[in-house]
Design an enzyme around this catalytic site. Sequence first.
Site, mmCIF file in Angstrom:
data_model
loop_
_atom_site.group_PDB
_atom_site.id
_atom_site.type_symbol
_atom_site.label_atom_id
_atom_site.label_comp_id
_atom_site.label_asym_id
_atom_site.label_seq_id
_atom_site.Cartn_x
_atom_site.Cartn_y
_atom_site.Cartn_z
ATOM 1 N N CYS A 53 11.364 5.381 3.621
ATOM 2 C CA CYS A 53 11.606 6.864 3.537
ATOM 3 C C CYS A 53 11.915 7.341 4.952
ATOM 4 C CB CYS A 53 9.965 7.262 3.060
ATOM 5 S SG CYS A 53 8.901 6.714 4.199
ATOM 6 N N ASP A 82 9.720 -2.351 1.134
ATOM 7 C CA ASP A 82 9.323 -1.109 1.686
ATOM 8 C C ASP A 82 8.685 -1.129 2.895
ATOM 9 O OD1 ASP A 82 9.790 1.946 0.790
ATOM 10 O OD2 ASP A 82 7.797 1.730 1.088
ATOM 11 N N ALA A 87 0.881 -1.074 -0.154
ATOM 12 C CA ALA A 87 -0.191 -0.128 0.061
ATOM 13 C C ALA A 87 1.028 1.359 -0.006
ATOM 14 C CB ALA A 87 -1.050 -0.110 1.279
ATOM 15 N N ASP A 126 -0.524 -6.398 2.088
ATOM 16 C CA ASP A 126 -0.396 -5.281 3.128
ATOM 17 C C ASP A 126 -1.466 -5.685 4.198
ATOM 18 O OD1 ASP A 126 0.512 -2.172 2.974
ATOM 19 O OD2 ASP A 126 -1.271 -2.525 4.296
#
Length: 464
Positions: A357, A305, A236, A258
């Site tokens: 991130c 990720d 997601a 997810d």
Amino acid sequence: MALYSAAAAVLAGLERGQGGIKSLVYNSGFPHVRQLYALVSETLRYAPVLEKLLDGAALLQAEKKLQPQLAKVLVYDLLFGKGLKCGGRWKALARRHRARLEAELARLKVRHKVSRNEDLLAPAQVASAAAAQVPRYVRVNTLKTCVEDVIDFFKRQGYSYLGKAASVEELRALSGKKFLLDLHLPELLVFPPQTDLHDNLLYTSGHIILQDKASCLPAFLLGPAAGSHVIDACAAPGNKTSHLAAILRNKGQIFAFDVDPKRVATTNTLLARAGVTGCQLAQQDFLTVDPRDPKYSRVTHILLDPSCSGSGMVTRVPGQEVTPSAERLQALSGFQRRALSHALSFPALQRLVYSTCSMHREENEDVVQAVLQEKGSAFRLVTALPSWPCRGLAAFPGAESCLRAAPAETLTHGFFVAVLERCGEGADASSSLPVAAEENPQPREETEPGAAPKKRKRKKQRVK
């Protein structure tokens, strides 16, 4: 009006402590979550200024039925945003008080001895404003169209195409209705900051994806060949999944996972709009996926990720913790290590991209180092995009093979990417990507990595 109502509801939920901005946005039911997230974030960034304007103009006293959260959102877009995008009584109300609000804003600037709106913000908010100068990146969805057709479309809309960028400085200098082809990614167009394309036909039809450049790197560097079986472990909201499908040309199989049902629903909507097929999307914790299941026996590529602190995101909420506590970082990095170790246990895996991130070493280099040590000589780091200027921190020998991204240096969100490959017999653990694959690991029709695409047969779905 739906956008403003949704934004006001998110602001009210934040005030009541019902969740963080991301969870409230995703659970809002509003279809364009990025647009909603941006509006809420910017309204929060200007919140102290907006409160002074509302008090000075006595807006809430004059309009008894206007809720404070909705007032902030409306006044933000009226004075600081792109202008109100609604009609009806709320737009009429805002226009009725516009002169008084603008006069109050002018008085506020005089009192603070500033000339720009941004100068009214606190230092931390000014830093956020600087980060907001990151360009608008537009990934061409090659499942539906091609770079040439998208460039032609924007030209017909009055934009000037300046060709392929030669440096980051060229991206920094973009202004007005001008755009470039990115210097690293061959299907990424670059527009000036704050360019709003959420209502553009190409976006609503799925021909383009509004995705930050750093977020495009993981799928780009994974580069699975068409026909490959791929896992997107924490999928997601789906941008990276759709990018993988484009690289695969919808040939092969993607298994996307997810754990959050709302985020899975959002991902499903995005993938459908992007024309993705051959993707099995499951609401499941990746850590519970059995690598020995025959279903995944042909998985050769994994994109991981995982959840992280988000410290690299430029659209941070004012007051949100920039540096997580040591306990929070420890918990995150523990999960990330487990997820990376689990991903490397898939028997047919040949290549994996780990990305976050986050700007924190604990979530990046330290995670990669710990798992590589655990796996012994089974996997190695390969040099990701050698021409990229920002490399991994010198946390261990070879960490420079990783890459980092940051607003000031690369004009992107803050990001970290590591590329791991299984070691073959006699493999040199220090080797990097083959020369032919350095800048563009996935198979492409272009003759040179990152070069402007060749003319090819027009797609049936060309937007006119």
